[in-house]
Design a protein around this motif. Structure first.
Motif, PDB file in Angstrom:
ATOM      1  N   HIS A 187       0.730  -1.067   0.193  1.00 29.57           N
ATOM      2  CA  HIS A 187      -0.048  -0.044  -0.137  1.00 29.57           C
ATOM      3  C   HIS A 187       1.145   1.280   0.080  1.00 29.57           C
ATOM      4  O   HIS A 187       0.347   2.385  -0.316  1.00 29.57           O
ATOM      5  N   MET A 188       2.027   1.264   0.380  1.00 30.71           N
ATOM      6  CA  MET A 188       3.088   2.287   0.270  1.00 30.71           C
ATOM      7  C   MET A 188       4.275   1.632  -0.365  1.00 30.71           C
ATOM      8  O   MET A 188       4.617   0.437  -0.082  1.00 30.71           O
ATOM      9  N   GLY A 189       5.019   2.724  -1.174  1.00 32.43           N
ATOM     10  CA  GLY A 189       6.542   2.300  -1.672  1.00 32.43           C
ATOM     11  C   GLY A 189       6.925   3.127  -2.760  1.00 32.43           C
ATOM     12  O   GLY A 189       6.454   4.376  -2.556  1.00 32.43           O
ATOM     13  N   THR A 190       8.111   2.613  -3.364  1.00 33.80           N
ATOM     14  CA  THR A 190       8.721   3.413  -4.102  1.00 33.80           C
ATOM     15  C   THR A 190       8.975   2.747  -5.712  1.00 33.80           C
ATOM     16  O   THR A 190       9.333   1.689  -5.552  1.00 33.80           O
ATOM     17  N   ILE A 191       8.677   3.556  -6.475  1.00 38.67           N
ATOM     18  CA  ILE A 191       8.767   3.126  -7.843  1.00 38.67           C
ATOM     19  C   ILE A 191      10.121   3.772  -8.524  1.00 38.67           C
ATOM     20  O   ILE A 191      10.234   5.034  -8.521  1.00 38.67           O
ATOM     21  N   ASP A 192      11.022   3.035  -8.697  1.00 35.92           N
ATOM     22  CA  ASP A 192      12.435   3.663  -9.302  1.00 35.92           C
ATOM     23  C   ASP A 192      12.562   2.663 -10.544  1.00 35.92           C
ATOM     24  O   ASP A 192      13.038   1.845 -10.596  1.00 35.92           O
ATOM     25  N   GLU A 213      16.350   8.450 -15.577  1.00 36.47           N
ATOM     26  CA  GLU A 213      16.079   8.142 -13.950  1.00 36.47           C
ATOM     27  C   GLU A 213      14.698   8.732 -13.686  1.00 36.47           C
ATOM     28  O   GLU A 213      14.465  10.001 -14.052  1.00 36.47           O
ATOM     29  N   SER A 214      13.739   7.947 -12.907  1.00 38.60           N
ATOM     30  CA  SER A 214      12.582   8.387 -12.560  1.00 38.60           C
ATOM     31  C   SER A 214      12.217   7.860 -11.222  1.00 38.60           C
ATOM     32  O   SER A 214      12.110   6.520 -11.201  1.00 38.60           O
ATOM     33  N   VAL A 215      11.892   8.726 -10.271  1.00 37.65           N
ATOM     34  CA  VAL A 215      11.666   8.005  -8.796  1.00 37.65           C
ATOM     35  C   VAL A 215      10.363   8.500  -8.513  1.00 37.65           C
ATOM     36  O   VAL A 215      10.149   9.875  -8.223  1.00 37.65           O
ATOM     37  N   THR A 216       9.414   7.632  -7.817  1.00 36.25           N
ATOM     38  CA  THR A 216       8.173   8.163  -7.414  1.00 36.25           C
ATOM     39  C   THR A 216       7.864   7.388  -6.128  1.00 36.25           C
ATOM     40  O   THR A 216       7.955   6.417  -6.003  1.00 36.25           O
ATOM     41  N   HIS A 217       7.486   8.165  -5.079  1.00 37.36           N
ATOM     42  CA  HIS A 217       6.970   7.587  -3.516  1.00 37.36           C
ATOM     43  C   HIS A 217       5.551   7.733  -3.552  1.00 37.36           C
ATOM     44  O   HIS A 217       4.842   8.820  -3.848  1.00 37.36           O
ATOM     45  N   ASN A 233       4.898  11.362  -3.946  1.00 32.37           N
ATOM     46  CA  ASN A 233       6.109  12.542  -3.924  1.00 32.37           C
ATOM     47  C   ASN A 233       6.894  12.248  -4.798  1.00 32.37           C
ATOM     48  O   ASN A 233       7.226  11.128  -5.131  1.00 32.37           O
ATOM     49  N   LEU A 234       7.307  13.225  -5.532  1.00 35.17           N
ATOM     50  CA  LEU A 234       8.218  13.093  -6.644  1.00 35.17           C
ATOM     51  C   LEU A 234       9.606  13.381  -6.308  1.00 35.17           C
ATOM     52  O   LEU A 234       9.792  14.634  -5.959  1.00 35.17           O
ATOM     53  N   GLU A 235      10.448  12.388  -6.656  1.00 32.12           N
ATOM     54  CA  GLU A 235      11.819  12.941  -6.371  1.00 32.12           C
ATOM     55  C   GLU A 235      12.266  13.597  -7.966  1.00 32.12           C
ATOM     56  O   GLU A 235      12.927  14.595  -7.755  1.00 32.12           O
ATOM     57  N   HIS A 240       4.677  12.928 -17.614  1.00 30.33           N
ATOM     58  CA  HIS A 240       3.753  12.102 -17.352  1.00 30.33           C
ATOM     59  C   HIS A 240       4.379  10.987 -16.284  1.00 30.33           C
ATOM     60  O   HIS A 240       3.775   9.813 -16.290  1.00 30.33           O
ATOM     61  N   GLN A 241       5.148  11.362 -15.523  1.00 32.86           N
ATOM     62  CA  GLN A 241       5.760  10.324 -14.875  1.00 32.86           C
ATOM     63  C   GLN A 241       5.182   9.752 -13.888  1.00 32.86           C
ATOM     64  O   GLN A 241       5.103   8.536 -13.748  1.00 32.86           O
ATOM     65  N   ILE A 242       4.063  10.167 -13.049  1.00 37.24           N
ATOM     66  CA  ILE A 242       2.858   9.598 -12.159  1.00 37.24           C
ATOM     67  C   ILE A 242       2.106   8.781 -12.965  1.00 37.24           C
ATOM     68  O   ILE A 242       1.863   7.417 -12.746  1.00 37.24           O
ATOM     69  N   ARG A 243       1.601   9.215 -14.150  1.00 39.12           N
ATOM     70  CA  ARG A 243       0.821   8.483 -14.946  1.00 39.12           C
ATOM     71  C   ARG A 243       1.612   7.282 -15.505  1.00 39.12           C
ATOM     72  O   ARG A 243       0.869   6.252 -15.476  1.00 39.12           O
ATOM     73  N   VAL A 244       2.814   7.328 -16.029  1.00 43.05           N
ATOM     74  CA  VAL A 244       3.544   6.040 -16.498  1.00 43.05           C
ATOM     75  C   VAL A 244       3.775   5.155 -15.262  1.00 43.05           C
ATOM     76  O   VAL A 244       3.741   3.940 -15.789  1.00 43.05           O
TER      77      VAL A 244
END
Length: 313
Positions: A187-192, A213-217, A233-235, A240-244
């Motif tokens: 339910h929570m995490g990081t997408i790198d 490089e694209s990092v999304t929490h 939260n975006l690093e 379109h980072q969140i959408r992708v």
């Protein structure tokens, strides 16, 4: 806003999920354009359905072939004009923070002839930094046309330099709220995951080895029967980072047909765009050195969609 000279041609097949949609609405979902723009394309005779010119209120059916000719502008320029729904959240001699409505681009660009943040600021007499390319002076970060919420623009040259560096150094707090399909696990995490342009589709991006490089929490705020409300939260700040990234997890933003969202659910909640809002923006003020933070409430279309999802429980 621009001088249109060339035509970009697209041929599209209507998917099952858009059965019965108005043609202007269906095109908006398929092309990622505003409904106003697709209505104009139909009215100007740039759209055919199964070889015939439709009215914008005509309905589409699965398997029908849409042919679209999109006039492309030779160049993009700022045209001073107030934009309906745009709100100034804060401004001083160095920065202006706006609450951007959906359907508005950050700045003029080739392929976009709708309203922009810079058009609005020029229209209300706000002078901004002269740093940056001519069509995007003062812009230190951007929001998608289909994403609403907070955006900062530099008014002074000093602010432009400092804020651009802050975004490069990832010291800016960019918090979004997104309503996504299903329930992310965990339910929570990081997408790198690196992001690059999609090899087969214009205006689209994808997770791809060798991309930037694209990092999304993300963290789950609310879990409902069909969807989850996330805080994100975006690093980094890729297009379109969140959408992708959410689509790569198989939990696309509700309403985001470009990235695989269920059109039936989008229709049920009444959305013509992705449920994604730039909720909070925080950074060190470029002149005072103090931390400043701004919040934005959800616009009406996102509120209504969330209410439908909550009621489904």
């Amino acid at each position: 806003m621009t001088e249109e000279v060339e035509l970009e041609h697209k041929v599209l097949s209507v998917p099952e999920g858009l059965d019965g949609e108005r043609i202007d609405s269906a095109l908006a979902r398929l092309l990622g354009l505003s409904r106003t723009r697709t209505s104009e394309l139909v009215a100007e005779g740039h759209v055919l359905i199964d070889g015939h010119a439709p009215a914008k209120s005509d309905r589409v059916h699965p398997g029908s072939i849409l042919e679209v000719s999109i006039p492309a502008p030779r160049r993009a320029v700022v045209v001073p004009s107030e934009v309906e729904g745009m709100r100034i959240v804060f401004q001083d001699d160095d920065i202006v923070v706006v609450d951007k409505p959906v359907g508005v681009a950050a700045h003029p660009s080739v392929g976009w002839d709708g309203p922009t943040v810079l058009d609005h600021l020029a229209g209300i007499g706000v002078r901004i930094s002269t740093s940056g390319a001519p069509e995007r002076r003062g812009i230190v970060h951007r929001l998608d046309v289909g994403t609403s919420g907070l955006m900062a623009v530099a008014k002074s040259e000093h602010a432009y330099t400092v804020l651009k560096q802050a975004f490069r150094d990832r010291t800016v707090d960019k918090t979004y709220h997104a309503l996504v399909q299903g329930h992310p696990d965990p339910h929570m995490g990081t997408i790198d995951a690196p992001i690059a342009r999609h090899p087969k589709h214009d205006f689209k991006f994808t997770v791809k080895d060798g991309g930037r490089e694209s990092v999304t929490h993300y963290d789950t705020l609310e879990a409902h029967r069909f969807a989850s409300l996330l805080t994100i939260n975006l690093e980094t700040g890729r297009t379109h980072q969140i959408r992708v990234h959410m689509a790569a997890l198989h939990h696309p933003c509700v309403g985001d047909l470009m990235y695989g969202a269920d059109p039936t659910l989008a229709k049920r909640v009444g959305l013509d765009r992705q449920w994604l809002h730039a909720y909070r923006l925080g950074f060190i003020h470029p002149r005072t050195g103090e931390h400043v933070e701004f919040d934005s409430v959800y616009p009406d279309d996102l509120v209504r969609a969330l209410e439908v999802v909550r009621a489904s429980d």
